[in-house]
Design an enzyme around this catalytic site. Sequence first.
Site, mmCIF file in Angstrom:
data_model
loop_
_atom_site.group_PDB
_atom_site.id
_atom_site.type_symbol
_atom_site.label_atom_id
_atom_site.label_comp_id
_atom_site.label_asym_id
_atom_site.label_seq_id
_atom_site.Cartn_x
_atom_site.Cartn_y
_atom_site.Cartn_z
ATOM 1 N N HIS A 19 -48.222 -9.267 17.598
ATOM 2 C CA HIS A 19 -47.362 -8.270 18.182
ATOM 3 C C HIS A 19 -46.035 -7.558 17.216
ATOM 4 O O HIS A 19 -46.364 -6.472 16.931
ATOM 5 C CB HIS A 19 -46.535 -9.058 19.238
ATOM 6 C CG HIS A 19 -45.591 -8.474 19.956
ATOM 7 N ND1 HIS A 19 -44.197 -8.896 20.184
ATOM 8 C CD2 HIS A 19 -45.424 -6.874 20.459
ATOM 9 C CE1 HIS A 19 -43.424 -7.958 20.924
ATOM 10 N NE2 HIS A 19 -44.049 -6.946 21.032
ATOM 11 N N CYS A 64 -40.929 -15.903 19.040
ATOM 12 C CA CYS A 64 -39.966 -14.512 19.076
ATOM 13 C C CYS A 64 -40.326 -13.854 20.586
ATOM 14 O O CYS A 64 -39.206 -13.380 21.033
ATOM 15 C CB CYS A 64 -40.550 -13.554 18.205
ATOM 16 S SG CYS A 64 -40.160 -14.372 16.283
ATOM 17 N N HIS A 65 -41.590 -13.629 21.017
ATOM 18 C CA HIS A 65 -41.612 -13.044 22.231
ATOM 19 C C HIS A 65 -42.605 -13.553 23.143
ATOM 20 O O HIS A 65 -43.051 -12.884 24.160
ATOM 21 C CB HIS A 65 -42.124 -11.513 21.937
ATOM 22 C CG HIS A 65 -41.095 -10.702 21.069
ATOM 23 N ND1 HIS A 65 -41.350 -10.575 19.564
ATOM 24 C CD2 HIS A 65 -39.759 -10.171 21.300
ATOM 25 C CE1 HIS A 65 -40.187 -9.845 19.348
ATOM 26 N NE2 HIS A 65 -39.590 -9.655 19.954
ATOM 27 N N GLY A 66 -42.983 -14.688 23.018
ATOM 28 C CA GLY A 66 -43.949 -15.605 23.932
ATOM 29 C C GLY A 66 -45.237 -15.431 24.006
ATOM 30 O O GLY A 66 -45.914 -15.848 24.844
ATOM 31 N N PRO A 82 -47.197 -10.005 24.997
ATOM 32 C CA PRO A 82 -47.029 -8.944 24.170
ATOM 33 C C PRO A 82 -47.997 -8.505 23.035
ATOM 34 O O PRO A 82 -48.404 -7.500 23.079
ATOM 35 C CB PRO A 82 -45.582 -9.100 23.537
ATOM 36 C CG PRO A 82 -44.981 -10.209 24.366
ATOM 37 C CD PRO A 82 -46.091 -10.968 24.837
#
Length: 200
Positions: A127, A155-157, A171
């Site tokens: 990502h 960081c963003h799953g 993501p």
Amino acid sequence: MTERRVNRGRRRFLVGATGVMGAVGAMGAAVPFVASWQPSARALAAGAPVRVDIAKLAPGQQVTVAWRGRPVWLVHRTPAMIERTRGFDPDRLRDPESRTPQQPPYADGPLRAIKPEIGVLVGICTHLGCSPVYRPEPGQPAFGSDWPGGYFCPCHGSKFDLAGRVFTNVPAPLNLEVPPHRYERDSVVVIGEDPEVADG
């Protein structure tokens, strides 16, 4: 008489000092010359191969090495890990067959590996480049009761299974990269070289 002794003493001092300076100069020239035989930082960053001894890597454990300035994970998958990864629901994975070329052709199939028990992955999320964390235990409540074990990017799953295949609805758009690698011996993996290098 005195003047002559002083001159001789001065001459000895100058000859000795010149010899010392010459030796220092020779050493100064020799050190960079010998250092030039070693691969430069630029060559290492460009992808000089890295040899990793995995003889002591216990089942379930993971080790991280650096290649091209990036972390590369080597994980020793247990039979249970292999079974869970092979049997994981493909509908929950974005690219279960690894059709997007994020791995060399010899690392295909659901495990994306030359040897089923050894996974080799670049440890950078596809990502935004964070480094996911290793979460091999299945069924962790934070990831869902059907979590097979794998990698989680804090960081963003984004989530990946133990073969580095990305889950749907996260993501990250692609599976984790599998770098070129080969086995020099059963217990030594060379990161950065394809098997054809050894055969050729």
